[in-house]
Design a protein around this motif. Structure first.
Motif, PDB file in Angstrom:
ATOM      1  N   ASN A 185     -11.900   7.730  36.129  1.00 27.72           N
ATOM      2  CA  ASN A 185     -11.195   7.460  37.370  1.00 27.72           C
ATOM      3  C   ASN A 185     -11.558   6.054  37.832  1.00 27.72           C
ATOM      4  OD1 ASN A 185      -9.716   7.910  39.760  1.00 27.72           O
ATOM      5  ND2 ASN A 185     -11.565   8.557  40.827  1.00 27.72           N
ATOM      6  N   SER A 186     -10.547   5.281  38.232  1.00 29.43           N
ATOM      7  CA  SER A 186     -10.829   3.941  38.756  1.00 29.43           C
ATOM      8  C   SER A 186      -9.728   3.529  39.728  1.00 29.43           C
ATOM      9  CB  SER A 186     -10.947   2.924  37.619  1.00 29.43           C
ATOM     10  OG  SER A 186      -9.756   2.870  36.883  1.00 29.43           O
ATOM     11  N   TYR A 187     -10.097   2.663  40.637  1.00 31.12           N
ATOM     12  CA  TYR A 187      -9.138   2.140  41.604  1.00 31.12           C
ATOM     13  C   TYR A 187      -9.721   0.871  42.225  1.00 31.12           C
ATOM     14  CZ  TYR A 187     -12.191   4.732  44.792  1.00 31.12           C
ATOM     15  OH  TYR A 187     -13.290   5.228  45.455  1.00 31.12           O
ATOM     16  N   TRP A 188      -8.875   0.185  42.994  1.00 26.77           N
ATOM     17  CA  TRP A 188      -9.276  -1.054  43.670  1.00 26.77           C
ATOM     18  C   TRP A 188      -9.359  -0.823  45.169  1.00 26.77           C
ATOM     19  CZ3 TRP A 188     -10.631  -5.738  41.650  1.00 26.77           C
ATOM     20  CH2 TRP A 188     -10.400  -5.930  40.292  1.00 26.77           C
ATOM     21  N   MET A 189     -10.244  -1.580  45.806  1.00 27.17           N
ATOM     22  CA  MET A 189     -10.348  -1.569  47.259  1.00 27.17           C
ATOM     23  C   MET A 189     -10.236  -2.999  47.755  1.00 27.17           C
ATOM     24  SD  MET A 189     -13.239   1.318  47.982  1.00 27.17           S
ATOM     25  CE  MET A 189     -12.861   1.378  49.714  1.00 27.17           C
ATOM     26  N   LEU A 190      -9.645  -3.169  48.911  1.00 28.71           N
ATOM     27  CA  LEU A 190      -9.567  -4.463  49.583  1.00 28.71           C
ATOM     28  C   LEU A 190     -10.152  -4.281  50.969  1.00 28.71           C
ATOM     29  CD1 LEU A 190      -8.667  -7.408  49.928  1.00 28.71           C
ATOM     30  CD2 LEU A 190      -6.394  -6.548  50.553  1.00 28.71           C
TER      31      LEU A 190
ATOM     32  N   ASN B  41     -12.788  -2.709  51.915  1.00 24.17           N
ATOM     33  CA  ASN B  41     -13.219  -1.320  52.049  1.00 24.17           C
ATOM     34  C   ASN B  41     -12.086  -0.319  52.276  1.00 24.17           C
ATOM     35  OD1 ASN B  41     -15.960  -1.904  51.635  1.00 24.17           O
ATOM     36  ND2 ASN B  41     -16.172  -2.539  53.770  1.00 24.17           N
ATOM     37  N   GLU B  42     -10.849  -0.703  51.984  1.00 24.10           N
ATOM     38  CA  GLU B  42      -9.718   0.214  52.053  1.00 24.10           C
ATOM     39  C   GLU B  42      -9.093   0.316  50.670  1.00 24.10           C
ATOM     40  OE1 GLU B  42      -6.844  -0.274  55.150  1.00 24.10           O
ATOM     41  OE2 GLU B  42      -8.368  -0.898  56.591  1.00 24.10           O
ATOM     42  N   LYS B  43      -8.796   1.544  50.263  1.00 20.60           N
ATOM     43  CA  LYS B  43      -8.229   1.771  48.932  1.00 20.60           C
ATOM     44  C   LYS B  43      -6.840   1.139  48.838  1.00 20.60           C
ATOM     45  CE  LYS B  43      -7.478   5.437  45.566  1.00 20.60           C
ATOM     46  NZ  LYS B  43      -7.588   6.867  45.289  1.00 20.60           N
ATOM     47  N   LEU B  44      -6.637   0.381  47.760  1.00 20.89           N
ATOM     48  CA  LEU B  44      -5.333  -0.233  47.509  1.00 20.89           C
ATOM     49  C   LEU B  44      -4.401   0.771  46.839  1.00 20.89           C
ATOM     50  CD1 LEU B  44      -6.035  -3.796  46.036  1.00 20.89           C
ATOM     51  CD2 LEU B  44      -4.873  -3.238  48.154  1.00 20.89           C
ATOM     52  N   ASN B  45      -3.151   0.735  47.225  1.00 21.18           N
ATOM     53  CA  ASN B  45      -2.143   1.553  46.563  1.00 21.18           C
ATOM     54  C   ASN B  45      -1.494   0.727  45.468  1.00 21.18           C
ATOM     55  OD1 ASN B  45      -2.396   3.897  48.169  1.00 21.18           O
ATOM     56  ND2 ASN B  45      -1.273   2.857  49.814  1.00 21.18           N
ATOM     57  N   PRO B  46      -1.280   1.310  44.316  1.00 22.01           N
ATOM     58  CA  PRO B  46      -0.616   0.580  43.234  1.00 22.01           C
ATOM     59  C   PRO B  46       0.811   0.208  43.625  1.00 22.01           C
ATOM     60  CG  PRO B  46      -1.580   2.631  42.429  1.00 22.01           C
ATOM     61  CD  PRO B  46      -1.669   2.661  43.910  1.00 22.01           C
ATOM     62  N   ILE B  47       1.297  -0.926  43.107  1.00 24.27           N
ATOM     63  CA  ILE B  47       2.679  -1.320  43.367  1.00 24.27           C
ATOM     64  C   ILE B  47       3.601  -0.848  42.242  1.00 24.27           C
ATOM     65  CG2 ILE B  47       2.122  -3.281  44.839  1.00 24.27           C
ATOM     66  CD1 ILE B  47       2.578  -5.095  42.360  1.00 24.27           C
ATOM     67  N   ASN B  48       2.997  -0.486  41.097  1.00 26.66           N
ATOM     68  CA  ASN B  48       3.767  -0.016  39.953  1.00 26.66           C
ATOM     69  C   ASN B  48       2.809   0.604  38.935  1.00 26.66           C
ATOM     70  OD1 ASN B  48       5.959   0.470  38.308  1.00 26.66           O
ATOM     71  ND2 ASN B  48       6.652  -1.673  38.271  1.00 26.66           N
ATOM     72  N   PHE B  49       3.356   1.123  37.867  1.00 29.45           N
ATOM     73  CA  PHE B  49       2.547   1.682  36.791  1.00 29.45           C
ATOM     74  C   PHE B  49       3.083   1.170  35.458  1.00 29.45           C
ATOM     75  CE2 PHE B  49       1.971   4.519  40.319  1.00 29.45           C
ATOM     76  CZ  PHE B  49       0.611   4.803  40.277  1.00 29.45           C
ATOM     77  N   SER B  50       2.189   0.836  34.557  1.00 30.45           N
ATOM     78  CA  SER B  50       2.619   0.373  33.234  1.00 30.45           C
ATOM     79  C   SER B  50       3.046   1.567  32.392  1.00 30.45           C
ATOM     80  CB  SER B  50       1.502  -0.414  32.546  1.00 30.45           C
ATOM     81  OG  SER B  50       0.388   0.408  32.326  1.00 30.45           O
ATOM     82  N   ARG B  51       3.899   1.284  31.430  1.00 27.61           N
ATOM     83  CA  ARG B  51       4.409   2.345  30.555  1.00 27.61           C
ATOM     84  C   ARG B  51       3.886   2.129  29.147  1.00 27.61           C
ATOM     85  NH1 ARG B  51       9.161   1.071  33.653  1.00 27.61           N
ATOM     86  NH2 ARG B  51       9.532   2.778  35.086  1.00 27.61           N
ATOM     87  N   GLY B  52       4.066   3.140  28.335  1.00 28.11           N
ATOM     88  CA  GLY B  52       3.688   3.024  26.936  1.00 28.11           C
ATOM     89  C   GLY B  52       2.293   3.552  26.677  1.00 28.11           C
ATOM     90  N   TYR B  53       1.908   3.477  25.436  1.00 28.89           N
ATOM     91  CA  TYR B  53       0.583   3.930  25.036  1.00 28.89           C
ATOM     92  C   TYR B  53       0.131   3.100  23.853  1.00 28.89           C
ATOM     93  CZ  TYR B  53       2.942   6.331  21.223  1.00 28.89           C
ATOM     94  OH  TYR B  53       3.680   6.604  20.127  1.00 28.89           O
TER      95      TYR B  53
END
Length: 173
Positions: free
Chosen positions: A66-71, A73-85
């Motif tokens: 599990n990983s995510y970004w904070m700005l 001290n507030e969790k950032l919401n993703p603007i998009n998701f990459s596709r593929g594998y």
């Protein structure tokens, strides 16, 4: 007077970064210089150090969790998701996997959470922090098709890294 100028000059050119250990293993250290400069088109470099007398195999894409970004001290919401594998053939495994000999130290790139697909907007100013909880083990290292090669290395006496990361990595813009 000359001493003052030399001392001031030294302080100007000394960088204030430290190395932070981000993993739990005693045999292997995974270190990162902090704070990390947030440059989106450049990979983050890690120093991996083998403190043991064993040879380790590390899959740079073998960390899953599990990983995510904070700005600020507030969790950032993703603007998009990459596709593929990503999948690998045997030759890819031979090129990708890190073989770390006893007492060896190297600088390399790692994907600290291979399954993360989120894309973030880093245009705002502030304090960015990357939160990571992930695990590297036989199951994760074989997700991308390296099972045969890893088994071959283990038969030769190499050890696959079994480790976890629990880190809050500060970034600066």
């Amino acid at each position: 007077m000359k001493k003052s100028i030399v001392i001031i000059t030294c302080f100007i050119f000394i960088s204030c970064s430290t190395q932070m250990k981000i993993n739990k293993s005693k045999d292997i250290d995974i270190l990162i210089k902090t704070p990390v400069k947030l440059i989106t088109d450049e990979p983050v470099m890690f120093t991996i150090k083998n403190n043991s007398n064993s040879t380790y195999v590390i899959d740079p894409y073998g960390f899953v969790g599990n990983s995510y970004w904070m700005l600020n001290n507030e969790k950032l919401n993703p603007i998009n998701f990459s596709r593929g594998y990503r999948s690998r053939e045997d030759i890819d495994c031979r090129n990708d996997l890190i073989i770390l000999n006893p007492k060896q130290k190297m600088d390399t790139t790692l994907s600290l959470n291979f399954m993360e697909r989120a894309i973030y907007d880093f245009s705002k100013t502030g304090r960015y922090t990357r939160i990571i909880e992930s695990r590297h083990n036989g199951k994760n290292g074989m997700l991308l098709g390296c099972k045969q090669y890893i088994n071959e290395l283990e038969r030769k006496g190499y050890r696959l890294l079994d480790d976890s990361i629990d880190a809050k990595i500060p970034f600066v813009k």
